[in-house]
Structure formats: C-alpha cells, structure tokens
Design an enzyme around this catalytic site. Structure first.
Site, PDB file in Angstrom:
ATOM      1  N   ILE A 238       0.941  -1.197  -0.167  1.00 22.22           N
ATOM      2  CA  ILE A 238       0.076  -0.170   0.250  1.00 22.22           C
ATOM      3  C   ILE A 238       0.931   1.230  -0.065  1.00 22.22           C
ATOM      4  CG2 ILE A 238      -1.729   1.351   1.360  1.00 22.22           C
ATOM      5  CD1 ILE A 238      -2.989  -0.961   0.151  1.00 22.22           C
ATOM      6  N   LYS A 239       0.645   2.216  -0.806  1.00 21.86           N
ATOM      7  CA  LYS A 239       1.408   3.470  -0.717  1.00 21.86           C
ATOM      8  C   LYS A 239       0.137   4.454  -0.272  1.00 21.86           C
ATOM      9  CE  LYS A 239       3.010   7.430  -3.621  1.00 21.86           C
ATOM     10  NZ  LYS A 239       2.673   8.040  -4.867  1.00 21.86           N
ATOM     11  N   GLN A 240       0.694   5.282   0.725  1.00 22.08           N
ATOM     12  CA  GLN A 240      -0.082   6.083   1.071  1.00 22.08           C
ATOM     13  C   GLN A 240       0.626   7.520   1.664  1.00 22.08           C
ATOM     14  OE1 GLN A 240      -2.978   8.011   1.762  1.00 22.08           O
ATOM     15  NE2 GLN A 240      -4.232   6.027   2.217  1.00 22.08           N
TER      16      GLN A 240
END
Length: 352
Positions: A238-240
C-alpha cells in the site's frame, strides 16, 4: 549513507520527539514488523510462486535488499501534474531513461513510472531493476479539471515489458471510486494470475473532506480506511500519504465513528497516526510505504528523513519518493534517496 549522528543533526531539536517516542495505543507487539522474511507474510495466501518470486525480487533489490524495507522511485508526474510543471526544474527527466538511471544509481528497490517511459527502455533495464508499471492515471487536460483515474494500458502490456509489479491509484471518496475499485480489483487479480505483484496508491478525493477548519484528505482515519479497502482487493503493498491530522469521519460527519474509537487507537503524535495506517494494512502483514511529498527546496532533506523515521517507527515498510529526488541535480537526487535509505538501514532507529 548517513550515520545516526548525521540523522540526529538533520532532526535537530526534534530528535527526541521522533526517536524516543513509544506507541502505546497500538503496541508494536501486535504488528508484523518488516524484516528479511517479509515475503513470507504471503506463505499461506493464494499468491502463486511467480508472485512470491517477483515480490522477493522487489524486496531483495538495491541498498535495502534483504531488510524487509522498500525505497521505490516513482516518476509519473509528467501525466499527473503535467510534464512541463514537473520537469522544468530538471529537464533531464523529459528523457525517461534518466528516470531509470536515477533509480539504479541511488540503489532503489524499484522504479515506478508510466507504460511509455518504462517500455521505451525495457530491453535495457527490466532485468537490472524491478519495474513497477503504473497502469492508470488522472487525465489532466480536460477543462475544467476533473479527478478520475483511467486505464492507460492493459495488465498484459505491463507483463510483456517485463514488469515485476503493477501500480494503480484509486481516488477513494470520489464520485468514480466505485468503478475504480471494481476495475483495479479485476486488474490486480489478472496481475496475480500473470505472476506480478500489486501496489495500490490509496488517495482520498472529495471536496467535502476539506472543511472550513481543516483539510482531512490525509486524516489518519480516512487514509487508514482507504488502506483497509486496498488490502481487501489484494494489494501486496500500500502506498499512502503520511497522515497530517485525524478525526476526518467526525469532522466531516459521515461513515461510522465514535470518540472511544479515536481515544483507544491513536494520539496526535505523527508516529501514532501512521501506526493507525499500518494497523489498517492487516497489522503490517501488507507493507505500508508512505509518499515523500513535493519538493520545497532546502527543507527537503529534513522532511525526507523525518518521513522515513515516522514510517519506520510506526511499523511501515518504506518510502516511495519522487519529486524531492528528481527535481534537483542527479548527485543531489541520489544523496537524498540514500539519506532515506540510511534511516531503514540504521538499527538504532527502531519500531516505536
């Protein structure tokens, strides 16, 4: 690579605030901490041996190889923000080969970019550094601007050019989010069938998330829920964005929330806010990489190191940073990426 004294010099008076904090709301003992065996988080999953091999290639490449941490260079801003605006500070990056060269020179785990940029030089570099092909983008030329993510190619195209993983963005909260969730869920399943890993850019987009008092697009509760949907559709990473505040559900007054929820899960410390993001990634079993944000000039080094420390001490798995690196000369870009990597390589900087 920077040593701990150089890192503390960058942090200055904030050193103790970031390095001595202990997270008590969601204790680290509950987390799956990144480490050399991080790919084994998927050993009981439905991911095929080919997916595990590609995940291992990503985790084991570059200066952070074998640590369980990831530093990816993402340069797709030519589409997302316009090429002229993105590259006027450093014209080298109109040439996509320089995108790959920067990632290689800096010892990144992988390079993320567009179909066109990576396809043009795939025969030369796809076997030298993991490619993450970004399959969808916002289309900037429509006037007035709209916020939607549309496919720019197929999953099979990404596989053909030698991708280790595909990347995609969903604008959670937008009018088009239902369609995007369905499209990317299907794309991720196809990618897994072809043996590629999947990375999801989990961004929130809704004008109502910005109130008269604050902007909650990067609130820990909203971004955390975006992460949770992301792992639900089987993102492997996940990129956040790093959280900047909290109480988005409460202040916008929607979804499900109560005061006890906020009190029991987090504080206003940035490491604790990020810890909530990690918890929403199946307690760290799915790696969380935070974005580095835009370039602000002289403060970039401090901001990059600070972001890496928050992510690592929260239990995250790394940083995906572009503009702070490519909007400056090559040597400086390499240096700032290596500064980030120093945080993850330093065993004195531990999970809070």
């Amino acid at each position: 690579m920077k040593k701990i004294n150089e890192i503390t010099e960058i942090l200055g008076d904030d050193t103790s605030y970031y390095l001595d904090h202990v997270s008590k709301k969601i204790p680290k003992e509950r987390l799956q901490i990144p480490g050399p065996e991080s790919v084994d988080n998927f050993r009981e999953s439905d991911r095929s041996p080919q997916v595990l091999k590609n995940l291992a290639q990503l985790y084991n490449h570059g200066n952070l190889g074998g640590t369980g941490y990831i530093n990816i260079l993402p340069i797709d801003q030519g589409i997302e923000h316009s090429a002229a605006f993105s590259f006027y500070k450093n014209q080298d990056y109109f040439d996509p080969e320089n995108i790959v060269k920067l990632a290689v020179e800096a010892g990144c785990n992988g390079v993320a970019s567009t179909f066109g940029a990576l396809a043009l030089h795939s025969r030369k570099y796809a076997h030298k550094i993991p490619f993450v092909v970004k399959i969808n983008h916002n289309e900037l030329l429509t006037y007035p601007n709209k916020y939607d993510q549309i496919s720019y190619g197929t999953v099979k195209e990404a596989w053909n050019l030698g991708a280790t993983a595909i990347g995609a963005t969903i604008y959670f909260g937008s009018k088009q989010s239902n369609r995007q969730i369905q499209e990317i869920a299907e794309a991720f399943e196809e990618a897994h069938q072809l043996g590629m890993a999947t990375i999801l850019w989990c961004y929130t987009r809704n004008s109502e998330f910005k109130t008269d008092s604050d902007d909650y697009h990067s609130a820990a509760d909203l971004t955390g829920q975006a992460n949770h949907i992301g792992v639900t559709i089987k993102a492997d990473i996940i990129k956040q964005k790093l959280p900047t505040n909290n109480f988005g559900f409460r202040e916008v007054d929607f979804a499900k929330y109560d005061e006890e929820m906020y009190e029991s899960l987090t504080t206003d410390h940035p490491i604790d806010l990020c810890r909530l993001q990690v918890a929403n990634c199946y307690m760290g079993k799915i790696g969380l990489i935070n974005s580095g944000g835009g370039s602000k000039g002289e403060s970039d080094y401090k901001e990059a190191v600070r972001t890496a420390i928050i992510n690592k001490r929260a239990g995250g798995s790394g940083l995906i940073m572009g503009r702070k690196a490519f909007q400056r000369p090559l040597k400086e870009g390499v240096d700032i990426l290596e500064s980030v990597q120093s945080v993850y390589l330093n065993d004195k900087i531990t999970v809070a």
